[in-house]
Motif scaffolding. Structure first.
Motif, PDB file in Angstrom:
ATOM      1  N   HIS A  40       0.821  -1.214   0.000  1.00 61.24           N
ATOM      2  CA  HIS A  40       0.000   0.000   0.000  1.00 61.24           C
ATOM      3  C   HIS A  40       0.855   1.265   0.000  1.00 61.24           C
ATOM      4  N   ASP A  41       2.017   1.208   0.652  1.00 61.86           N
ATOM      5  CA  ASP A  41       2.924   2.366   0.594  1.00 61.86           C
ATOM      6  C   ASP A  41       3.313   2.611  -0.866  1.00 61.86           C
ATOM      7  N   SER A  42       3.584   1.521  -1.596  1.00 64.99           N
ATOM      8  CA  SER A  42       3.972   1.656  -3.004  1.00 64.99           C
ATOM      9  C   SER A  42       2.829   2.225  -3.832  1.00 64.99           C
ATOM     10  N   LEU A  43       1.626   1.675  -3.631  1.00 63.92           N
ATOM     11  CA  LEU A  43       0.479   2.152  -4.412  1.00 63.92           C
ATOM     12  C   LEU A  43       0.195   3.623  -4.106  1.00 63.92           C
ATOM     13  N   GLU A  44       0.298   3.983  -2.830  1.00 66.14           N
ATOM     14  CA  GLU A  44       0.034   5.382  -2.463  1.00 66.14           C
ATOM     15  C   GLU A  44       1.088   6.323  -3.048  1.00 66.14           C
ATOM     16  N   ALA A  45       2.291   5.811  -3.245  1.00 61.16           N
ATOM     17  CA  ALA A  45       3.354   6.640  -3.833  1.00 61.16           C
ATOM     18  C   ALA A  45       3.257   6.645  -5.361  1.00 61.16           C
ATOM     19  N   GLY A  46       2.203   6.015  -5.906  1.00 62.53           N
ATOM     20  CA  GLY A  46       2.001   6.026  -7.362  1.00 62.53           C
ATOM     21  C   GLY A  46       2.906   5.058  -8.103  1.00 62.53           C
ATOM     22  N   GLN A  47       3.472   4.098  -7.394  1.00 61.46           N
ATOM     23  CA  GLN A  47       4.361   3.145  -8.062  1.00 61.46           C
ATOM     24  C   GLN A  47       3.555   2.099  -8.830  1.00 61.46           C
ATOM     25  N   ASN A  48       4.229   1.422  -9.759  1.00 61.82           N
ATOM     26  CA  ASN A  48       3.582   0.383 -10.563  1.00 61.82           C
ATOM     27  C   ASN A  48       3.757  -0.978  -9.906  1.00 61.82           C
ATOM     28  N   VAL A  49       2.634  -1.692  -9.756  1.00 62.70           N
ATOM     29  CA  VAL A  49       2.679  -2.998  -9.084  1.00 62.70           C
ATOM     30  C   VAL A  49       2.075  -4.049 -10.009  1.00 62.70           C
ATOM     31  N   LEU A  50       2.774  -5.171 -10.106  1.00 59.37           N
ATOM     32  CA  LEU A  50       2.281  -6.282 -10.927  1.00 59.37           C
ATOM     33  C   LEU A  50       1.945  -7.456 -10.008  1.00 59.37           C
ATOM     34  N   PHE A  51       0.759  -8.018 -10.177  1.00 62.06           N
ATOM     35  CA  PHE A  51       0.343  -9.180  -9.397  1.00 62.06           C
ATOM     36  C   PHE A  51       0.459 -10.400 -10.295  1.00 62.06           C
ATOM     37  N   GLU A  52       1.282 -11.330  -9.865  1.00 60.96           N
ATOM     38  CA  GLU A  52       1.618 -12.475 -10.707  1.00 60.96           C
ATOM     39  C   GLU A  52       0.890 -13.721 -10.203  1.00 60.96           C
ATOM     40  N   GLY A  53      -0.018 -14.240 -11.034  1.00 60.42           N
ATOM     41  CA  GLY A  53      -0.721 -15.465 -10.651  1.00 60.42           C
ATOM     42  C   GLY A  53       0.048 -16.687 -11.130  1.00 60.42           C
ATOM     43  N   ALA A  54      -0.032 -17.761 -10.355  1.00 62.35           N
ATOM     44  CA  ALA A  54       0.527 -19.044 -10.808  1.00 62.35           C
ATOM     45  C   ALA A  54      -0.660 -19.922 -11.214  1.00 62.35           C
TER      46      ALA A  54
END
Ligand code: IMP
Length: 428
Positions: A209-223
């Motif tokens: 959430h710190d990353s998302l709030e800082a506007g960073q890009n997040v990738l969620f990787e499903g297996a």
């Protein structure tokens, strides 16, 4: 796109790793949200092959923070081995963060996986025998041990004692197996694994959430993939977690409103390992051709995968359940020599044409594929670097998939290398 989810739309092995790796270039964080070392990604980077099971693909970029979310089940011995292998190959694993809430896989989970499969006989599921199902079962039964327990030896031994009190008689009396010794298991996990993993154990939800709030890009990787999902797959021939896009919310700790893009990775044909229905399966020489050309053997288990034509009934269901925004189509080059190419567009079930997924399992078993035939391109696509260089028949095949799915294909893979892909339609 700050938050992007990558999911497989078939039965796994769609080549998600290749596109996760590609997308990770522009990411700050890559989070794995479910599954365990039943998964296996092979990445080819500058001629060097990397096999990843638990560590998220983003680890290969020094600017990415790779995270293992709470929804993953971890065999710490396997994770440490993987980290050591990566370190030896010059990859820095120091940035890896592991959720303290992720559950641990123990040797008794693996033994239970093996004996339960044997017990099922010809009805076996064909699991990877890694202990995945038994570990998730303990999580649901609220007797599992979590990564954070590695930091508290007293609690760890207490909890393990309670679990073994139940598992040992089960193993000995029902399955005729040797019991596990509490101290041997606890010593290995607490003395060897705990100290190695401790620097990586973190509050991944807070960091995310710190990353998302800082506007960073997040990738969620499903297996694994949509049709191996515990709730939406071809139950009981499924894995014990939720690979669907919604699983990213639970397995990483974000709400659905955070997700901006959901990419469905779709192989240009289909493969499946293990048991279960597969309407468009090919048991002829074309199936053998797909296995050979597509190198369709498990990354970890080396099992030969069953192969068949692309099935757009499944694809449409995947678009719905995952809210797919676009498709990444992989291994188009594997179809280079085939002409004609068939696509399953509907099923015949008890004399009726069905274009959407039957919800009843026995109907899926009885489904007879209805195919449309498209011309092949009979051209080597492995060096195609731009959409304009595609032969007309390959362009038509991709447009046909887009039309059937109702969402655009943005990326198309034409070989295993990091640079063997083309950008097809623009990102919606
Ligand atoms: P488990 O996940 O080991 O319990 O296996 C359950 C089913 O999921 C079996 O049919 C496996 O072959 C399949 N499966 C699990 N992981 C993967 C994967 O990464 N790719 C393809 N199939 C998988």
């Amino acid at each position: 796109m700050p938050a992007t989810v990558v999911v497989g739309t078939q039965w796994g092995d769609e080549g998600k790793g290749k596109f996760t790796d590609l997308l990770a270039r522009d990411m700050d964080v890559v989070v794995r949200y479910q599954g365990g070392h039943n998964a296996g990604h092979t990445l080819v980077v500058e001629g060097q092959t990397f096999k990843l099971q638990l560590v998220p693909s983003g680890v290969l970029y020094s600017h990415v923070t790779p995270m293992i979310g709470n929804g993953v089940v971890i065999d710490p011995r396997v994770l440490i081995e993987e980290m050591d292998r990566l370190t030896e190959a010059g990859v820095d694993c120091g940035r890896l963060k592991i959720s303290g809430n992720a559950h641990l896989i123990f040797p008794y989970h693996q033994t239970l996986d093996v004996v339960a499969e044997r017990h099922l006989g010809r009805n076996k599921l064909g699991t990877t025998k890694r202990g995945i199902g038994p570990a998730y079962a303990d999580k649901a039964a609220r007797v599992g041990l979590r990564v954070q327990d590695l930091l508290d030896p007293k609690i760890f031994r207490e909890k393990l004692g309670v679990v073994l009190h139940e598992k040992n008689p089960l193993l000995a009396k029902v399955y005729n197996r040797l019991p596990f010794d509490l101290d041997t298991v606890a010593d290995e996990y607490l003395e060897e694994c705990g100290p190695r993993l401790a620097p990586h154990i973190a509050d991944t939800v807070g960091l995310l959430h710190d990353s998302l709030e800082a506007g960073q890009n997040v990738l969620f990787e499903g297996a694994q993939a949509m049709f191996l999902d515990l709730d939406h797959g071809t139950y009981p021939f499924v894995t014990s977690s939720n690979p669907v896009a919604g699983g990213a919310c639970v397995g990483a700790g974000i709400g659905p409103r955070h997700i901006d893009r959901v990419i469905g990775v779709t192989k240009a044909y289909i493969s499946r390992v293990g048991s279960g229905p597969f309407p468009s399966e090919l048991t002829d020489e074309i199936g053998d051709h797909l296995v050979d050309v597509g190198r369709e053997y498990g990354t970890n288990t080396k099992r030969r995968r069953r192969c068949g034509w692309l099935d757009t009934v499944m694809l449409r269901q995947a678009v719905r359940v995952n809210s797919l925004s676009d498709l990444a189509i992989t291994k188009l080059d594997v179809l280079d020599a085939l002409d004609p190419i068939r696509v399953c567009v509907a099923y015949e079930v008890d004399g009726e044409r069905r274009t959407s997924m039957p919800y009843h399992q026995s109907e899926i078993h009885r489904a007879v594929p209805i195919y449309e035939e498209l011309p092949g391109w009979r051209t080597d696509l492995s060096k195609v670097g731009d959409r304009s260089e595609l032969p007309q028949a390959a362009e038509d095949y991709l447009c046909f998939i887009e039309e059937q799915a109702g969402v655009p294909a943005t990326l198309v893979g034409v070989g295993p290398g990091r640079d063997q892909f083309i950008t097809f339609s623009p990102v919606p």
